[in-house]
Each structure stands twice: as structure tokens, then as C-alpha cells.
Design an enzyme around this catalytic site. Structure first.
Site, PDB file in Angstrom:
ATOM      1  N   HIS A 118      55.449  -2.291 -37.136  1.00 10.05           N
ATOM      2  CA  HIS A 118      54.624  -2.997 -36.162  1.00 10.05           C
ATOM      3  C   HIS A 118      53.382  -3.613 -36.791  1.00 10.05           C
ATOM      4  CE1 HIS A 118      51.548   0.236 -36.035  1.00 10.05           C
ATOM      5  NE2 HIS A 118      52.575   1.026 -36.287  1.00 10.05           N
ATOM      6  N   ASP A 119      53.069  -4.808 -36.322  1.00  8.66           N
ATOM      7  CA  ASP A 119      51.832  -5.513 -36.668  1.00  8.66           C
ATOM      8  C   ASP A 119      51.759  -5.934 -38.135  1.00  8.66           C
ATOM      9  OD1 ASP A 119      50.341  -5.251 -34.016  1.00  8.66           O
ATOM     10  OD2 ASP A 119      50.784  -3.153 -34.471  1.00  8.66           O
ATOM     11  N   GLY A 136      52.858   0.181 -40.812  1.00 11.03           N
ATOM     12  CA  GLY A 136      52.201  -0.718 -39.877  1.00 11.03           C
ATOM     13  C   GLY A 136      51.005  -1.438 -40.458  1.00 11.03           C
TER      14      GLY A 136
END
Length: 261
Positions: A118-119, A136
Site C-alpha cells: 500500500h501507498d 508500504g
């Protein structure tokens, strides 16, 4: 487009000339651009935005929810640019409230079994080799190459044109134009072969080498080296990019040159 053995949610927006092979599942709130090929047994979940002329190979899972216990179900995206190849069994998670999206630029190659958490934000023309694991919030610059089975700590920044050797454990930021190897991860020179291939002049490559000699090979600390680079070397986009990268490094940059290579 519509394979009778594939499932495409009626709410997905798929360009007319997209090819979807059997046994693939495409969820709601997905957009896929012209000319993209989706292989068999691919799962594309809510929040995926896939560009034009991409190739997604069997077993890939795009835009699954983050593997983050803080994730609260918020709406977020996994954005993939144009001309991107995603090989077998790659996993790309969508973003969290932190940035709202995981993003992969144009013309990237993501090789088999890589994981992009994520991200993460990956620039254009990057290559992520087999089995790489990005935690992340990792930033990977344009034209960067990360070798197979490398593990990248969360919030790491890997600069433009950098090259990380296979099997590396990346706990510190990797400045632009460099090669990183050894354990613990260390500067082992600049990515001169890659720079030549991308049209950098011999003069420009020497300038980058001179900057990193001051930073890594003259026994200065980082602050001293940056002062010398800024005071003695003429301003240029590359010089300023390197200095800005170091100033903005939240985790600190990788250690200096040591040993023989």
C-alpha cells in the site's frame, strides 16, 4: 473482450479492445484502458485503474486491500500507468488514507511474484525483478532497477536511475544514480552503464561520479560533504537532485564505500 469464462462486474469500465482471458475476475469500480491484455486467473479488485497497452499475466492480484492493520476500509486506488507489464503472481495492494493510492508509472516491468504494498509510488521505466518485496510507503524513482528477492523496508526512497543488487536488504535510502550492494547495504559506485544507455554524456557521468566521491570516498561526514559539493561544484539539475534527495531523506542514506569491488 468479454470471455464467457471470465467474470466482469457490470460496474467496471473496460475499453472495447481489452482482451480478457478465461477464469479472470474483474470487480466493480475498475477502469482498464485501450489495448490492455489480461491473462487467465487474474483478479482485479475495486479501485484498480489500469492504463493503455498493459499486459497482466496469470495469477496477478491487483488492488487487493492493504495488508495493514490500520486500514479502515476507506476508498483508495491502485493506479497503473500505460505500457506496464505485470508478470505472473504479482500482488499490488491499493492505498490507504495516508496517500489514497498505490501508483505505478508508465513503461514499468514488474516481474513474477513481486509484491508492491500500500501507498508505494513507483516512477516511470522502473524494473522490479522477480520476488522483490516492497513494504508500504516506498518510493521508487524513474528508471530505477531493483534486483531479484530484494526486501525494501517501509518508507524507503530509492532515487532515479539507482540500481539495487539482488537479495539486498534495503533499510536506508538509496540516492539517485548509484549502485547499492553488500550487507549492510552500501554504495558501490554509480550506475554508469545505465546512464550511458539512457543518453547521459561522459561529462555528466563524470560530474555525478565526482559528487559521490566527495560524499562517500573522502572521509567526510554527510553534512561536510554536502557543504563541499554545494560550495565547490557548479549548480546543475543532477547536483541539485542529489543534494535535495539527501536533505529530504527521512531514514538517512545508505552507508559509504568500503572494501574492494
Amino acid at each position: 473482450m468479454n470471455q464467457p469464462l471470465a467474470y466482469v462486474h457490470p460496474g467496471a469500465k473496460i475499453a472495447k479492445n481489452v482482451v480478457i482471458e478465461p477464469f479472470t475476475t474483474i470487480h466493480n469500480n475498475v477502469i482498464i484502458g485501450d489495448g490492455t491484455w489480461i491473462g487467465s486467473n487474474v483478479t482485479i479488485m475495486e479501485g484498480a485503474r489500469i492504463g493503455k497497452n498493459c499486459n497482466i499475466f496469470p495469477g496477478a492480484v491487483i488492488s487487493a486491500i492493504p495488508q495493514d492493520l490500520k486500514f479502515g476500509g476507506e476508498e483508495s486506488l491502485a493506479v497503473i500507468g500505460d505500457n506496464v507489464t505485470v508478470r505472473e503472481c504479482v500482488t499490488i495492494n491499493r492505498g490507504t488514507v495516508a496517500s489514497g493510492q498505490t501508483k505505478i508509472g508508465n513503461n514499468c516491468l514488474i516481474m513474477a511474484t513481486a509484491h508492491i504494498a500500500h501507498d508505494c509510488h513507483i516512477g516511470d521505466n522502473a524494473i522490479i525483478v522477480n520476488g522483490v518485496a516492497l513494504a508500504g510507503h516506498v518510493i521508487v524513482g524513474n528508471y530505477a532497477i531493483i534486483g531479484g528477492l530484494a526486501a525494501i523496508h517501509q518508507f524507503i526512497h530509492i532515487g532515479d536511475h539507482a540500481m539495487v543488487s539482488g537479495g539486498s536488504l534495503v533499510r536506508k535510502d538509496v540516492p539517485p544514480y548509484t549502485k547499492a550492494a553488500k550487507e549492510p547495504l552500501s554504495y558501490v559506485g554509480i550506475n554508469s552503464v545505465g546512464l550511458r544507455r539512457r543518453g547521459f554524456s561522459a561529462e555528466k557521468i563524470r560530474e555525478i561520479q565526482d559528487i559521490y566521491r566527495i560524499l562517500y570516498q573522502k572521509n567526510y561526514n554527510t553534512s561536510q560533504a554536502m557543504g563541499i559539493i554545494e560550495g565547490e561544484m557548479s549548480a546543475s539539475p543532477e547536483r541539485d537532485e542529489i543534494l535535495d534527495f539527501i536533505r529530504n531523506s527521512s531514514r538517512g542514506i545508505m552507508k559509504g564505500y568500503s572494501g574492494s569491488y
